[in-house]
Design a protein around this motif. Structure first.
Motif, PDB file in Angstrom:
ATOM      1  N   ILE A   1      31.117  14.832 -32.208  1.00  0.00           N
ATOM      2  CA  ILE A   1      30.738  13.647 -32.998  1.00  0.00           C
ATOM      3  C   ILE A   1      29.707  12.812 -32.243  1.00  0.00           C
ATOM      4  N   CYS A   2      29.922  12.648 -30.931  1.00  0.00           N
ATOM      5  CA  CYS A   2      28.954  11.884 -30.119  1.00  0.00           C
ATOM      6  C   CYS A   2      27.586  12.567 -30.123  1.00  0.00           C
ATOM      7  N   ALA A   3      27.586  13.911 -30.027  1.00  0.00           N
ATOM      8  CA  ALA A   3      26.318  14.635 -30.056  1.00  0.00           C
ATOM      9  C   ALA A   3      25.628  14.468 -31.403  1.00  0.00           C
ATOM     10  N   ALA A   4      26.406  14.503 -32.486  1.00  0.00           N
ATOM     11  CA  ALA A   4      25.825  14.316 -33.816  1.00  0.00           C
ATOM     12  C   ALA A   4      25.218  12.923 -33.964  1.00  0.00           C
ATOM     13  N   VAL A   5      25.924  11.927 -33.447  1.00  0.00           N
ATOM     14  CA  VAL A   5      25.395  10.556 -33.507  1.00  0.00           C
ATOM     15  C   VAL A   5      24.116  10.444 -32.673  1.00  0.00           C
ATOM     16  N   GLY A   6      24.138  11.038 -31.476  1.00  0.00           N
ATOM     17  CA  GLY A   6      22.948  11.016 -30.634  1.00  0.00           C
ATOM     18  C   GLY A   6      21.763  11.710 -31.290  1.00  0.00           C
ATOM     19  N   GLY A   7      22.014  12.853 -31.921  1.00  0.00           N
ATOM     20  CA  GLY A   7      20.945  13.539 -32.643  1.00  0.00           C
ATOM     21  C   GLY A   7      20.403  12.706 -33.779  1.00  0.00           C
ATOM     22  N   GLY A   8      21.308  12.031 -34.490  1.00  0.00           N
ATOM     23  CA  GLY A   8      20.864  11.170 -35.584  1.00  0.00           C
ATOM     24  C   GLY A   8      19.995  10.023 -35.101  1.00  0.00           C
ATOM     25  N   LEU A   9      20.342   9.437 -33.953  1.00  0.00           N
ATOM     26  CA  LEU A   9      19.534   8.350 -33.403  1.00  0.00           C
ATOM     27  C   LEU A   9      18.153   8.839 -32.986  1.00  0.00           C
ATOM     28  N   LEU A  10      18.081  10.045 -32.430  1.00  0.00           N
ATOM     29  CA  LEU A  10      16.783  10.604 -32.055  1.00  0.00           C
ATOM     30  C   LEU A  10      15.924  10.869 -33.289  1.00  0.00           C
ATOM     31  N   LEU A  11      16.549  11.334 -34.363  1.00  0.00           N
ATOM     32  CA  LEU A  11      15.790  11.573 -35.590  1.00  0.00           C
ATOM     33  C   LEU A  11      15.312  10.263 -36.199  1.00  0.00           C
ATOM     34  N   ARG A  12      16.126   9.225 -36.090  1.00  0.00           N
ATOM     35  CA  ARG A  12      15.677   7.917 -36.585  1.00  0.00           C
ATOM     36  C   ARG A  12      14.480   7.425 -35.764  1.00  0.00           C
TER      37      ARG A  12
ATOM     38  N   VAL B   1      23.732  21.315 -30.475  1.00  0.00           N
ATOM     39  CA  VAL B   1      24.865  21.183 -29.552  1.00  0.00           C
ATOM     40  C   VAL B   1      26.093  20.686 -30.312  1.00  0.00           C
ATOM     41  N   ALA B   2      25.884  19.727 -31.218  1.00  0.00           N
ATOM     42  CA  ALA B   2      26.994  19.240 -32.048  1.00  0.00           C
ATOM     43  C   ALA B   2      27.563  20.361 -32.909  1.00  0.00           C
ATOM     44  N   VAL B   3      26.690  21.215 -33.426  1.00  0.00           N
ATOM     45  CA  VAL B   3      27.154  22.368 -34.214  1.00  0.00           C
ATOM     46  C   VAL B   3      28.022  23.270 -33.350  1.00  0.00           C
ATOM     47  N   GLY B   4      27.591  23.500 -32.100  1.00  0.00           N
ATOM     48  CA  GLY B   4      28.378  24.340 -31.210  1.00  0.00           C
ATOM     49  C   GLY B   4      29.749  23.761 -30.907  1.00  0.00           C
ATOM     50  N   LEU B   5      29.826  22.443 -30.772  1.00  0.00           N
ATOM     51  CA  LEU B   5      31.100  21.801 -30.430  1.00  0.00           C
ATOM     52  C   LEU B   5      32.053  21.725 -31.614  1.00  0.00           C
ATOM     53  N   THR B   6      31.506  21.485 -32.795  1.00  0.00           N
ATOM     54  CA  THR B   6      32.354  21.367 -33.994  1.00  0.00           C
ATOM     55  C   THR B   6      32.306  22.632 -34.842  1.00  0.00           C
ATOM     56  N   GLY B   7      31.640  23.652 -34.316  1.00  0.00           N
ATOM     57  CA  GLY B   7      31.390  24.873 -35.087  1.00  0.00           C
ATOM     58  C   GLY B   7      32.583  25.579 -35.673  1.00  0.00           C
TER      59      GLY B   7
END
Length: 455
Positions: free
Chosen positions: A207-218, A244-250
Motif C-alpha cells: 500500500i505504501c508503494a502504491a501511494v508513493g507511485g501515485g505521488l510520483l505520477l501526480r 513494486v506495489a504489484v509484486g508486494l500485493t500480487g
C-alpha cells in the motif's frame, strides 16, 4: 560453513546462474553510469563549459542511472530469492542436524559474496566498455563535448562492486530469514508448503508503494510542458514503484485475474486447463513470482514507447521535444527492456524448474508428459495474460500522467503496433522459458523425482 558454501557453488552452479547474470548486470550498469559521472567530474573546466545539445552528460547519466540501477536492483533481489529457494531443502536439512540460524545465514552470505566477486571483473570490464560506447554515441549526436574521455580509474568499478555486494547481502538477509528462524523440526515441512495468506507487513508495504507511485505520477502530471524530461523521469520512476506495489500485493490481484482468465482455459482444455488454473490459483506466491517480471517488461516498455510517441505528438504543437530527446528515450527503453527480459527468463526458469517433485507426483497418478506440457502451455498463456494486464494497467496510469504534462490531456498517443510487439515479446519470452524448464523438470524416473531426486 565457508567450505560448505563453496562446495554448494561447485556442485550446483546452474542453481546460481540466474543470480550471477543479475549481479553481472548490476555491476556493469553501476560501472557504466559511474564512469560517465567520473568523465564529467575529471574533465577540464573548458571542456565542461562546451555547449552541447540536450541536457548534458551529468544529467543524462543521473537520469539513466537512477532508473537503470533501480531496475537492476529489482532483478538482483528477485534472483537472490530464487537462488535460495532452490536450496531450501539443503538449508532445512542443515537446520535439522543442529546448524544454527547464524550459521545458515553465514553460508548464504558466503555464496552471495562469492558469486558477486566472480562476476565483478567481467561486469566492471563490460560497464567500462559500455560507457565508452555510450559516450561515443552522445558525441556523434552533439550531446557531449568532443574532447570528453572516460578516465582510466578503477573507482567506478570499485563502487559498483561494493554496491552489488551490499544489495546481494541485503537481499539474502530478507530471503533467508524464514528458513533460518523457524524451528529445526519444521524446516523441512516449510520447504514443501506455501503460506496461504499475504502477511500484514507485506500488504502495508504494498500500500505504501502504491501511494508513493501515485505521488510520483501526480508530480509528473503537474510538470510544465517545458520540463518534459523531468515529467518523463517522474512517470517512469512512478511506474517502477507501482510495479513494486504489484509484486508486494500480487498474490491477491493475480489470483483474482487467474480466476477470470482461467475460464477460457478450462473450457478449451477441460482436463489440463482446469489443472493449470488450479495450480496457479493454489500457489499464488509462485504465480506472483512469475507474473511480476512479465508485468515489469510490459509496464516499463509500454510506458517508454507511449511516452516517446506522446512527446513526438506534443512536439508538433509546442516544440517541447527534439530528436535528441527521442533518441535518449529509445536508448533508455533498450536498456530497461534488456533488464526486464533477463528478469523474466531467470524467474520463469527458476519457478518452473523447482517443480520437479510436483510433476513427478502427477506422473505417478497417471498424467503423461504430453498432458504436463499442455498444462504448462496453459499456465504460460495465463501467466502472460495476467502479466500483460498488470503491466498495461501500470503503463496506462504512468503515461496518462505524462500526457497530462505534455499535452494537457490525460489521453496519451498510443503506438498500437509497437505495443502489440511488446505483448508478442512477452509471450516469446514466457512460453519457451516455461516449456524448456518444464521439459527438463519432467525428465527422469517419476518415482525417483518424487522422492526428492535432483539433476
Amino acid at each position: 560453513m565457508t567450505l560448505l558454501a563453496l562446495a554448494q557453488l561447485r556442485r550446483r552452479p546452474a542453481a546460481f546462474a540466474g543470480l550471477a547474470v543479475a549481479l553481472f548486470l548490476l555491476v556493469a550498469t553501476t560501472t557504466l553510469f559511474g564512469s560517465l559521472f567520473a568523465t564529467e567530474a575529471t574533465a577540464p573546466d573548458a571542456v565542461r563549459r562546451t555547449a552541447v545539445a540536450g541536457p548534458g552528460l551529468m544529467v543524462i547519466a543521473g537520469a539513466f542511472g537512477e532508473i537503470a540501477v533501480l531496475v537492476a536492483f529489482f532483478v538482483v533481489v528477485n534472483a537472490v530469492g530464487f537462488a535460495l529457494r532452490r536450496q531450501h531443502r539443503e538449508l532445512a536439512l542443515l537446520r535439522t542436524i543442529a546448524a544454527t540460524p547464524r550459521q545458515v545465514r553465514r553460508l548464504v552470505r558466503v555464496q552471495i559474496a562469492a558469486t558477486a566477486l566472480a562476476v565483478a571483473a567481467p561486469g566492471a570490464l563490460a560497464g567500462t566498455s559500455a560507457s565508452r560506447l555510450f559516450l561515443d554515441a552522445l558525441r556523434r549526436r552533439g550531446m557531449a563535448a568532443p574532447d570528453l574521455r572516460v578516465p582510466l580509474t578503477p573507482l567506478p568499478a570499485l563502487v559498483a562492486v561494493t554496491i552489488t555486494l551490499a544489495v546481494g547481502l541485503a537481499a539474502s538477509a530478507v530471503a533467508v530469514r524464514r528458513i533460518s528462524r523457524i524451528a529445526p523440526a519444521a524446516a523441512l515441512t516449510a520447504t514443501a508448503t506455501e503460506q496461504g495468506r499475504t502477511g500484514v507487513p507485506r500488504l502495508l508495504a504494498g500500500i505504501c508503494a502504491a501511494v508513493g507511485g501515485g505521488l510520483l505520477l501526480r508530480l509528473a502530471a503537474t510538470r510544465p510542458a517545458g520540463e518534459l524530461d523531468k515529467a518523463g523521469q517522474a512517470a517512469l520512476l512512478g511506474s517502477l514503484v507501482l510495479l513494486v506495489a504489484v509484486g508486494l500485493t500480487g498474490p491477491l490481484a493475480a489470483r483474482a485475474l487467474v480466476a477470470v482468465l482461467g475460464a477460457p482455459a478450462r473450457a478449451l482444455m477441460p482436463g489440463t486447463g482446469w489443472l493449470a488454473d488450479a495450480q496457479l490459483r493454489g500457489y499464488a506466491r509462485r504465480l506472483t513470482s512469475a507474473v511480476v517480471p512479465v508485468a515489469l517488461l510490459v509496464g516499463l516498455s509500454a510506458t517508454m514507447m507511449i511516452m516517446t510517441r506522446t512527446a513526438e505528438h506534443a512536439a508538433g504543437t509546442t516544440g517541447a521535444t527534439s530528436a535528441t530527446d527521442v533518441w535518449l528515450r529509445q536508448a533508455e527503453l533498450a536498456l530497461l527492456t534488456s533488464f526486464a527480459a533477463v528478469s523474466t527468463i531467470n524467474t520463469l526458469i527458476a519457478v518452473t524448474g523447482e517443480r520437479h517433485g510436483e510433476f513427478a507426483l502427477l506422473r505417478l497418478v497417471g498424467a503423461t508428459r504430453r498432458q504436463l506440457l499442455r498444462m504448462l502451455t496453459a499456465e504460460a498463456a495465463l501467466t502472460t495474460a495476467v502479466g500483460v494486464l498488470l503491466g498495461s494497467a501500470v503503463a496506462a496510469l504512468s503515461t496518462s500522467a505524462f500526457s497530462t504534462a505534455a499535452t494537457g490531456s490525460p489521453l496519451p498517443s498510443v503506438p498500437a503496433e509497437a505495443c502489440a510487439w511488446i505483448v508478442t515479446g512477452a509471450a516469446v519470452l514466457t512460453f519457451p522459458a516455461t516449456l524448456g524448464a518444464g521439459l527438463r523438470a519432467i525428465r527422469g524416473p517419476a518415482a525417483e523425482r518424487a522422492g526428492g531426486g535432483r539433476d
